[in-house]
Design a protein around this motif. Structure first.
Motif, PDB file in Angstrom:
ATOM      1  N   PRO A   1       5.465  28.544  34.552  1.00  0.00           N
ATOM      2  CA  PRO A   1       6.033  29.798  34.038  1.00  0.00           C
ATOM      3  C   PRO A   1       6.095  30.883  35.115  1.00  0.00           C
ATOM      4  O   PRO A   1       5.125  31.108  35.848  1.00  0.00           O
ATOM      5  N   GLY A   2       7.247  31.525  35.213  1.00  0.00           N
ATOM      6  CA  GLY A   2       7.415  32.617  36.160  1.00  0.00           C
ATOM      7  C   GLY A   2       7.738  32.187  37.574  1.00  0.00           C
ATOM      8  O   GLY A   2       8.076  33.032  38.414  1.00  0.00           O
ATOM      9  N   LYS A   3       7.656  30.920  37.869  1.00  0.00           N
ATOM     10  CA  LYS A   3       7.944  30.424  39.216  1.00  0.00           C
ATOM     11  C   LYS A   3       9.411  30.027  39.304  1.00  0.00           C
ATOM     12  O   LYS A   3       9.890  29.252  38.470  1.00  0.00           O
ATOM     13  N   PRO A   4      10.165  30.551  40.284  1.00  0.00           N
ATOM     14  CA  PRO A   4      11.593  30.240  40.370  1.00  0.00           C
ATOM     15  C   PRO A   4      11.838  28.734  40.482  1.00  0.00           C
ATOM     16  O   PRO A   4      11.089  28.021  41.148  1.00  0.00           O
ATOM     17  N   THR A   5      12.888  28.264  39.826  1.00  0.00           N
ATOM     18  CA  THR A   5      13.235  26.851  39.898  1.00  0.00           C
ATOM     19  C   THR A   5      13.771  26.530  41.286  1.00  0.00           C
ATOM     20  O   THR A   5      14.679  27.206  41.775  1.00  0.00           O
ATOM     21  N   PRO A   6      13.243  25.522  41.951  1.00  0.00           N
ATOM     22  CA  PRO A   6      13.754  25.150  43.271  1.00  0.00           C
ATOM     23  C   PRO A   6      15.215  24.714  43.211  1.00  0.00           C
ATOM     24  O   PRO A   6      15.731  24.314  42.154  1.00  0.00           O
ATOM     25  N   THR A   7      15.872  24.776  44.350  1.00  0.00           N
ATOM     26  CA  THR A   7      17.269  24.342  44.425  1.00  0.00           C
ATOM     27  C   THR A   7      17.401  22.866  44.111  1.00  0.00           C
ATOM     28  O   THR A   7      18.360  22.425  43.469  1.00  0.00           O
ATOM     29  N   TYR A   8      16.406  22.083  44.551  1.00  0.00           N
ATOM     30  CA  TYR A   8      16.442  20.644  44.308  1.00  0.00           C
ATOM     31  C   TYR A   8      15.130  20.193  43.693  1.00  0.00           C
ATOM     32  O   TYR A   8      14.047  20.575  44.152  1.00  0.00           O
ATOM     33  N   LEU A   9      15.223  19.400  42.637  1.00  0.00           N
ATOM     34  CA  LEU A   9      14.062  18.758  42.041  1.00  0.00           C
ATOM     35  C   LEU A   9      14.351  17.271  41.881  1.00  0.00           C
ATOM     36  O   LEU A   9      15.468  16.885  41.529  1.00  0.00           O
ATOM     37  N   ARG A  10      13.359  16.460  42.127  1.00  0.00           N
ATOM     38  CA  ARG A  10      13.506  15.021  41.926  1.00  0.00           C
ATOM     39  C   ARG A  10      13.629  14.725  40.427  1.00  0.00           C
ATOM     40  O   ARG A  10      12.856  15.210  39.615  1.00  0.00           O
ATOM     41  N   SER A  11      14.610  13.885  40.055  1.00  0.00           N
ATOM     42  CA  SER A  11      14.835  13.564  38.650  1.00  0.00           C
ATOM     43  C   SER A  11      14.806  12.069  38.364  1.00  0.00           C
ATOM     44  O   SER A  11      15.013  11.663  37.224  1.00  0.00           O
ATOM     45  N   LEU A  12      14.564  11.250  39.378  1.00  0.00           N
ATOM     46  CA  LEU A  12      14.540   9.804  39.180  1.00  0.00           C
ATOM     47  C   LEU A  12      13.544   9.188  40.151  1.00  0.00           C
ATOM     48  O   LEU A  12      13.525   9.527  41.338  1.00  0.00           O
ATOM     49  N   GLN A  13      12.701   8.290  39.626  1.00  0.00           N
ATOM     50  CA  GLN A  13      11.761   7.561  40.471  1.00  0.00           C
ATOM     51  C   GLN A  13      11.822   6.074  40.152  1.00  0.00           C
ATOM     52  O   GLN A  13      12.076   5.681  39.008  1.00  0.00           O
ATOM     53  N   LYS A  14      11.545   5.270  41.169  1.00  0.00           N
ATOM     54  CA  LYS A  14      11.390   3.833  40.977  1.00  0.00           C
ATOM     55  C   LYS A  14       9.971   3.450  41.337  1.00  0.00           C
ATOM     56  O   LYS A  14       9.449   3.836  42.392  1.00  0.00           O
ATOM     57  N   LEU A  15       9.330   2.683  40.443  1.00  0.00           N
ATOM     58  CA  LEU A  15       7.997   2.177  40.669  1.00  0.00           C
ATOM     59  C   LEU A  15       8.108   0.660  40.780  1.00  0.00           C
ATOM     60  O   LEU A  15       8.459  -0.020  39.812  1.00  0.00           O
ATOM     61  N   GLU A  16       7.824   0.142  41.952  1.00  0.00           N
ATOM     62  CA  GLU A  16       7.977  -1.290  42.231  1.00  0.00           C
ATOM     63  C   GLU A  16       6.688  -2.032  41.902  1.00  0.00           C
ATOM     64  O   GLU A  16       5.617  -1.687  42.416  1.00  0.00           O
ATOM     65  N   LYS A  17       6.779  -3.026  41.050  1.00  0.00           N
ATOM     66  CA  LYS A  17       5.595  -3.773  40.641  1.00  0.00           C
ATOM     67  C   LYS A  17       4.973  -4.484  41.834  1.00  0.00           C
ATOM     68  O   LYS A  17       5.663  -5.166  42.589  1.00  0.00           O
ATOM     69  N   VAL A  18       3.666  -4.324  41.998  1.00  0.00           N
ATOM     70  CA  VAL A  18       2.944  -4.979  43.088  1.00  0.00           C
ATOM     71  C   VAL A  18       2.514  -6.343  42.596  1.00  0.00           C
ATOM     72  O   VAL A  18       1.796  -6.486  41.604  1.00  0.00           O
ATOM     73  N   VAL A  19       2.973  -7.374  43.290  1.00  0.00           N
ATOM     74  CA  VAL A  19       2.660  -8.752  42.921  1.00  0.00           C
ATOM     75  C   VAL A  19       1.450  -9.207  43.730  1.00  0.00           C
ATOM     76  O   VAL A  19       1.428  -9.127  44.957  1.00  0.00           O
ATOM     77  N   ALA A  20       0.400  -9.639  43.016  1.00  0.00           N
ATOM     78  CA  ALA A  20      -0.848 -10.037  43.690  1.00  0.00           C
ATOM     79  C   ALA A  20      -0.626 -11.289  44.528  1.00  0.00           C
ATOM     80  O   ALA A  20       0.180 -12.151  44.189  1.00  0.00           O
TER      81      ALA A  20
END
Length: 323
Positions: A304-323
């Motif tokens: 709250p009260g903090k200006p919104t940055p010009t760019y924000l990340r909106s998508l992430q990929k989480l790659e499954k770690v195979v043992a």
């Protein structure tokens, strides 16, 4: 050094800057994600190009939906690679091919049902399909209802009202169905997922979730039933800086038992391994998780009260770690 979330068999490596966008393009808020049978990724977002399509390595393939969608919200893909796009801005669900051809529209664009009338739709949120193709729609922000349709779009029945008792909702935000026909509803502001049979009979609820926002059922023919739940995290200034409330991802089994949590202990953030507002989820054939975030929409609530940055990340990929 890469960041790994989770533990044991539920470990995921964060893939930074996975998607390669055309010059000058951006996602803005990614409301929902889907993956087809060839592991192509469909990113339903609130930018100028509502549907962007990528291969599993993040290479841009095409876009469509410009001028069609008002406000992206939910996305489901069926076994035939047909997409169900839920638009809470014009109160419709559209059945669409992977090339963007509209096959069916449920609801009348820009004609919402009266607020809390129980009639479809007032800011519908998501869709799911039964094993025999019936369409379930969670509805949504301006209703507290689940609607059931025939595969050709005929309204069959509905259930739910506003409240906190079993079978009642406070923003039914997401919906999923499994191969046996059970229906799972992310009852966001009641901090639970509710489970119903295919005709709306209450069966159970999963608690110990904080504002469940995204819900994805991931079970192959030989795999145990499990779900990924995106929890939105603190939503008011009074608890905005409380630790261990999310935003985060939780992995649960078919009875709602917690198997793993990814992120969330340190609160919201743009740092690698943290989330701002997980809103849409999809899992590909290798078990990698795609997380759509409505970061711009939630920035003012989160900070709250903090200006919104010009760019924000909106998508992430989480790659499954195979043992």
């Amino acid at each position: 050094m890469s960041v790994v979330l989770g533990a044991g068999e539920h470990r995921y490596r964060v893939v930074e800057d996975w998607a390669s966008l055309p010059d000058g393009w951006e996602f803005r808020d990614v409301a929902a994600v889907a993956v087809d049978s060839k592991d192509r990724v469909y990113v339903f977002n609130r930018g100028r190009h509502p549907m962007m399509v990528f291969d599993r390595e993040g290479n841009f393939l095409r876009s469509w939906g410009e001028g069609l969608f008002r406000r992206a919200h939910g996305l489901h893909i069926d076994r035939d690679d047909v997409l169900y796009c839920t638009d809470d801005g014009d109160h419709t669900v559209r059945k669409v091919t992977t090339e963007g051809k509209v096959l069916l529209t449920i609801g009348v664009p820009d004609q919402p049902a009266p607020f809390m009338s129980g009639r479809p739709f007032n800011r519908c949120t998501h869709t799911a399909l039964s094993p025999t193709g019936e369409i379930y729609v969670s509805d949504g922000y301006g209703n507290s209802r689940i609607h059931k349709y025939s595969p050709d779009g005929k309204h069959l029945m509905c259930w739910g009202t506003t409240g906190t008792d079993p079978g009642e909702f406070n923003i039914p935000h997401n919906i999923a169905a499994d191969s046996e026909g059970w229906v799972y509803v992310a009852d966001r502001e009641n901090h639970r997922v509710q489970v119903f049979d295919g005709n709306g009979k209450y069966e159970a609820q999963w608690n110990n979730l904080h504002r469940p926002c995204a819900l994805y059922c991931c079970a192959g023919a030989a795999d145990p039933l499990r779900f990924v739940v995106g929890e939105l995290g603190p939503g008011m200034p009074v608890n905005a800086h409380h630790p261990n409330l999310g935003p985060r991802l939780s992995i649960v089994d078919g009875d709602g038992k917690l198997l793993a949590r990814l992120g969330g202990h340190d609160g919201p953030g743009e740092q690698v391994g943290r989330f701002l507002a997980p809103h849409g989820l999809a899992v590909d054939s290798r078990g990698d998780i795609y997380v759509g975030e409505v970061s711009y929409t939630n920035w003012s609530n989160t900070f709250p009260g903090k200006p919104t940055p010009t760019y924000l990340r909106s998508l992430q990929k989480l790659e499954k770690v195979v043992a």
